[in-house]
Scaffold this motif. Structure first.
Motif, short mmCIF file in Angstrom:
data_model
loop_
_atom_site.label_atom_id
_atom_site.label_comp_id
_atom_site.label_asym_id
_atom_site.label_seq_id
_atom_site.Cartn_x
_atom_site.Cartn_y
_atom_site.Cartn_z
N LEU A 134 29.54 14.14 -5.96
CA LEU A 134 28.91 12.83 -5.95
C LEU A 134 28.73 12.36 -4.52
O LEU A 134 29.40 12.84 -3.60
N ASP A 135 27.82 11.42 -4.33
CA ASP A 135 27.56 10.91 -2.98
C ASP A 135 28.43 9.69 -2.66
O ASP A 135 28.06 8.85 -1.86
N ASN A 136 29.62 9.63 -3.27
CA ASN A 136 30.55 8.55 -2.94
C ASN A 136 31.38 8.95 -1.72
O ASN A 136 31.28 10.07 -1.22
N SER A 137 32.18 8.04 -1.21
CA SER A 137 32.95 8.32 0.02
C SER A 137 33.95 9.45 -0.17
O SER A 137 34.26 10.17 0.77
N ALA A 138 34.45 9.65 -1.38
CA ALA A 138 35.41 10.71 -1.65
C ALA A 138 34.73 12.06 -1.92
O ALA A 138 35.41 13.07 -2.03
N GLU A 139 33.40 12.05 -2.06
CA GLU A 139 32.65 13.26 -2.43
C GLU A 139 33.29 13.94 -3.65
O GLU A 139 33.60 15.13 -3.64
N THR A 140 33.49 13.15 -4.70
CA THR A 140 34.15 13.62 -5.91
C THR A 140 33.40 14.80 -6.52
O THR A 140 32.19 14.74 -6.72
N GLU A 141 34.14 15.88 -6.78
CA GLU A 141 33.52 17.06 -7.39
C GLU A 141 33.49 16.90 -8.91
O GLU A 141 34.47 16.49 -9.53
N ILE A 142 32.35 17.21 -9.49
CA ILE A 142 32.15 17.16 -10.94
C ILE A 142 31.79 18.56 -11.41
O ILE A 142 30.93 19.22 -10.83
N ILE A 143 32.46 19.00 -12.46
CA ILE A 143 32.09 20.24 -13.14
C ILE A 143 31.86 19.85 -14.59
O ILE A 143 32.75 19.33 -15.26
N GLU A 144 30.64 20.08 -15.06
CA GLU A 144 30.23 19.57 -16.36
C GLU A 144 29.48 20.64 -17.14
O GLU A 144 28.59 21.29 -16.61
N GLU A 145 29.85 20.85 -18.41
CA GLU A 145 29.10 21.74 -19.28
C GLU A 145 28.00 20.93 -19.96
O GLU A 145 28.22 19.80 -20.41
#
Length: 98
Positions: A59-70
């Motif tokens: 994500l383009d948030n400050s934490a650069e949260t990683e998403i893994i989605e099926e």
């Protein structure tokens, strides 16, 4: 993305390419909603309606949260792909609300 399951049968040999690399993106996300994701694919991997793929992105948030989605492929036109997420990811839900 990487194809994880083909509803019409097993994945053909060679069809599953692991593009989950930091350095080799094979698509660009263009739309995210609570139930679906749209992206432009920039590779030659053949995907079909009802294929199940695994998307991995930050994500383009400050934490650069990683998403893994099926996701299940619901729409394909040229290199534009629309898919339905198969789960509710709380990290993504929080991001969409902010």
């Amino acid at each position: 993305y990487v194809i994880t399951r083909r509803n019409a049968g097993p994945i053909q040999r060679g069809a599953m390419v692991n593009w989950e690399s930091e350095t080799i993106p094979n698509c660009r996300l263009i739309d995210i909603s609570g139930t679906g994701i749209g992206f432009l694919k920039n590779d030659n991997q053949k995907i079909q309606l009802e294929d199940i793929i695994r998307l991995r992105f930050k994500l383009d948030n400050s934490a650069e949260t990683e998403i893994i989605e099926e996701c299940e492929i619901k729409y394909i036109k040229d290199n534009r792909v629309g898919c339905r997420m198969l789960s509710n990811n709380p990290k993504l839900g929080f991001y969409l609300l902010s």
